[in-house]
Design an enzyme around this catalytic site. Structure first.
Site, PDB file in Angstrom:
ATOM      1  N   HIS A 195       0.838  -1.205   0.000  1.00 26.89           N
ATOM      2  CA  HIS A 195       0.000   0.000   0.000  1.00 26.89           C
ATOM      3  C   HIS A 195       0.877   1.260   0.000  1.00 26.89           C
ATOM      4  O   HIS A 195       0.598   2.229  -0.710  1.00 26.89           O
ATOM      5  CB  HIS A 195      -0.911   0.028   1.230  1.00 26.89           C
ATOM      6  CG  HIS A 195      -1.936  -1.069   1.259  1.00 26.89           C
ATOM      7  ND1 HIS A 195      -2.197  -1.804   2.402  1.00 26.89           N
ATOM      8  CD2 HIS A 195      -2.763  -1.548   0.307  1.00 26.89           C
ATOM      9  CE1 HIS A 195      -3.150  -2.689   2.130  1.00 26.89           C
ATOM     10  NE2 HIS A 195      -3.509  -2.564   0.876  1.00 26.89           N
ATOM     11  N   LYS A 250     -18.352  -4.452   9.314  1.00 27.16           N
ATOM     12  CA  LYS A 250     -17.213  -5.320   9.068  1.00 27.16           C
ATOM     13  C   LYS A 250     -16.238  -5.161  10.227  1.00 27.16           C
ATOM     14  O   LYS A 250     -15.758  -4.062  10.486  1.00 27.16           O
ATOM     15  CB  LYS A 250     -16.552  -4.865   7.754  1.00 27.16           C
ATOM     16  CG  LYS A 250     -15.815  -5.938   7.007  1.00 27.16           C
ATOM     17  CD  LYS A 250     -15.589  -5.451   5.579  1.00 27.16           C
ATOM     18  CE  LYS A 250     -14.274  -5.943   5.025  1.00 27.16           C
ATOM     19  NZ  LYS A 250     -13.962  -5.319   3.727  1.00 27.16           N
ATOM     20  N   ARG A 268      -2.235  -6.335  -8.258  1.00 24.38           N
ATOM     21  CA  ARG A 268      -1.189  -7.345  -8.079  1.00 24.38           C
ATOM     22  C   ARG A 268      -1.243  -8.435  -9.142  1.00 24.38           C
ATOM     23  O   ARG A 268      -0.229  -8.952  -9.560  1.00 24.38           O
ATOM     24  CB  ARG A 268      -1.339  -8.023  -6.701  1.00 24.38           C
ATOM     25  CG  ARG A 268      -0.816  -7.198  -5.566  1.00 24.38           C
ATOM     26  CD  ARG A 268      -1.296  -7.730  -4.235  1.00 24.38           C
ATOM     27  NE  ARG A 268      -2.739  -7.597  -4.114  1.00 24.38           N
ATOM     28  CZ  ARG A 268      -3.437  -7.858  -3.032  1.00 24.38           C
ATOM     29  NH1 ARG A 268      -2.823  -8.311  -1.963  1.00 24.38           N
ATOM     30  NH2 ARG A 268      -4.728  -7.679  -3.003  1.00 24.38           N
ATOM     31  N   SER A 318      -2.910  -7.975   3.185  1.00 22.85           N
ATOM     32  CA  SER A 318      -3.301  -7.740   4.576  1.00 22.85           C
ATOM     33  C   SER A 318      -3.691  -9.066   5.236  1.00 22.85           C
ATOM     34  O   SER A 318      -3.400  -9.293   6.412  1.00 22.85           O
ATOM     35  CB  SER A 318      -4.477  -6.761   4.634  1.00 22.85           C
ATOM     36  OG  SER A 318      -4.091  -5.506   4.108  1.00 22.85           O
TER      37      SER A 318
HETATM   38  P1  ADP Z   1     -10.065  -3.374  -0.205  1.00 20.62           P
HETATM   39  O1  ADP Z   1     -10.642  -4.119   0.947  1.00 20.62           O
HETATM   40  O2  ADP Z   1     -10.825  -2.143  -0.555  1.00 20.62           O
HETATM   41  O3  ADP Z   1      -9.717  -4.216  -1.422  1.00 20.62           O
HETATM   42  P2  ADP Z   1      -7.290  -3.340   0.620  1.00 20.62           P
HETATM   43  O4  ADP Z   1      -6.853  -2.631   1.841  1.00 20.62           O
HETATM   44  O5  ADP Z   1      -7.219  -4.833   0.637  1.00 20.62           O
HETATM   45  O6  ADP Z   1      -8.732  -2.773   0.343  1.00 20.62           O
HETATM   46  O7  ADP Z   1      -6.462  -2.832  -0.657  1.00 20.62           O
HETATM   47  C1  ADP Z   1      -6.506  -1.508  -1.103  1.00 20.62           C
HETATM   48  C2  ADP Z   1      -5.863  -1.393  -2.472  1.00 20.62           C
HETATM   49  O8  ADP Z   1      -4.489  -1.746  -2.387  1.00 20.62           O
HETATM   50  C3  ADP Z   1      -6.439  -2.322  -3.539  1.00 20.62           C
HETATM   51  O9  ADP Z   1      -6.435  -1.642  -4.785  1.00 20.62           O
HETATM   52  C4  ADP Z   1      -5.488  -3.476  -3.570  1.00 20.62           C
HETATM   53  O10 ADP Z   1      -5.482  -4.137  -4.842  1.00 20.62           O
HETATM   54  C5  ADP Z   1      -4.186  -2.757  -3.324  1.00 20.62           C
HETATM   55  N1  ADP Z   1      -3.164  -3.632  -2.750  1.00 20.62           N
HETATM   56  C6  ADP Z   1      -3.291  -4.559  -1.789  1.00 20.62           C
HETATM   57  N2  ADP Z   1      -2.135  -5.164  -1.528  1.00 20.62           N
HETATM   58  C7  ADP Z   1      -1.213  -4.608  -2.363  1.00 20.62           C
HETATM   59  C8  ADP Z   1       0.184  -4.832  -2.611  1.00 20.62           C
HETATM   60  N3  ADP Z   1       0.870  -5.746  -1.961  1.00 20.62           N
HETATM   61  N4  ADP Z   1       0.773  -4.059  -3.549  1.00 20.62           N
HETATM   62  C9  ADP Z   1       0.068  -3.130  -4.227  1.00 20.62           C
HETATM   63  N5  ADP Z   1      -1.250  -2.882  -4.065  1.00 20.62           N
HETATM   64  C10 ADP Z   1      -1.880  -3.619  -3.150  1.00 20.62           C
END
Ligand code: ADP
Length: 157
Positions: free
Chosen positions: A21, A45, A94, A132
């Site tokens: 992120h 959630k 990803r 995450s």
């Molecule tokens: P959501 O629950 O809205 O999908 P996340 O917190 O899981 O939110 O992810 C937010 C954004 O970050 C999404 O666009 C996701 O694809 C991206 N993301 C998650 N992990 C990574 C990573 N390792 N590298 C780059 N982008 C990521």
């Protein structure tokens, strides 16, 4: 605000905010005048990591970057973007699984707020495997999270 001022939101659950992120935020902010890292706070959630703690860590992480701010929102992402006067959504990709999911939400968001453009950055290769979900699993077993998270949580929770 000048007409060509580019404001974006980077929305997510960020439970927790990872190195992946942080990479998207750092690279993304170069394209915009302002970027809000927007923590979706859906009360239905339940989160694993307290939202206040992670938001504080992310604030500290970007203290050197005045164009980045950290906020929380409830409800629809498109409505939040509109309320903030942001015409761009930043997201990370990803793999093809992310693509399928992101494609659907991006279409829905544009339907809700036609001015919105979703901008995708391809994940840097060293962060492709970080999610995450994996961090939560590793945390449960008390393992070191330094490779996954750009801040230290030990002693905070
Ligand atoms: P959501 O629950 O809205 O999908 P996340 O917190 O899981 O939110 O992810 C937010 C954004 O970050 C999404 O666009 C996701 O694809 C991206 N993301 C998650 N992990 C990574 C990573 N390792 N590298 C780059 N982008 C990521």
């Amino acid at each position: 605000m000048a007409a060509d001022y580019k404001k974006a939101i980077f929305p997510g659950t960020f439970d927790p905010f990872t190195r992946g992120h942080a990479d998207i935020a750092r690279r993304g902010v170069r394209m915009f005048d302002e970027l809000i890292i927007a923590f979706g706070n859906n009360s239905k959630k339940t989160r694993f990591f307290p939202i206040e703690l992670i938001m504080q860590k992310v604030n500290e992480l970007f203290v050197d970057e005045p164009k980045i701010s950290v906020k929380t929102f409830q409800g629809l992402t498109a409505e939040f973007a509109k309320a903030e006067g942001a015409n761009y959504i930043l997201r990370g990709l990803r793999n093809t699984t992310d693509f399928e999911y992101e494609n659907t939400i991006a279409q829905a968001n544009t339907q809700l707020y036609p001015k919105l453009e979703t901008v995708f950055l391809i994940t840097s290769p060293q962060y492709v495997f970080i999610s995450s979900t994996i961090i939560r699993d590793i945390y449960r077993y008390g393992k070191d999270l330094r490779d996954y998270m750009p801040y230290d949580l030990s002693g905070d929770s």
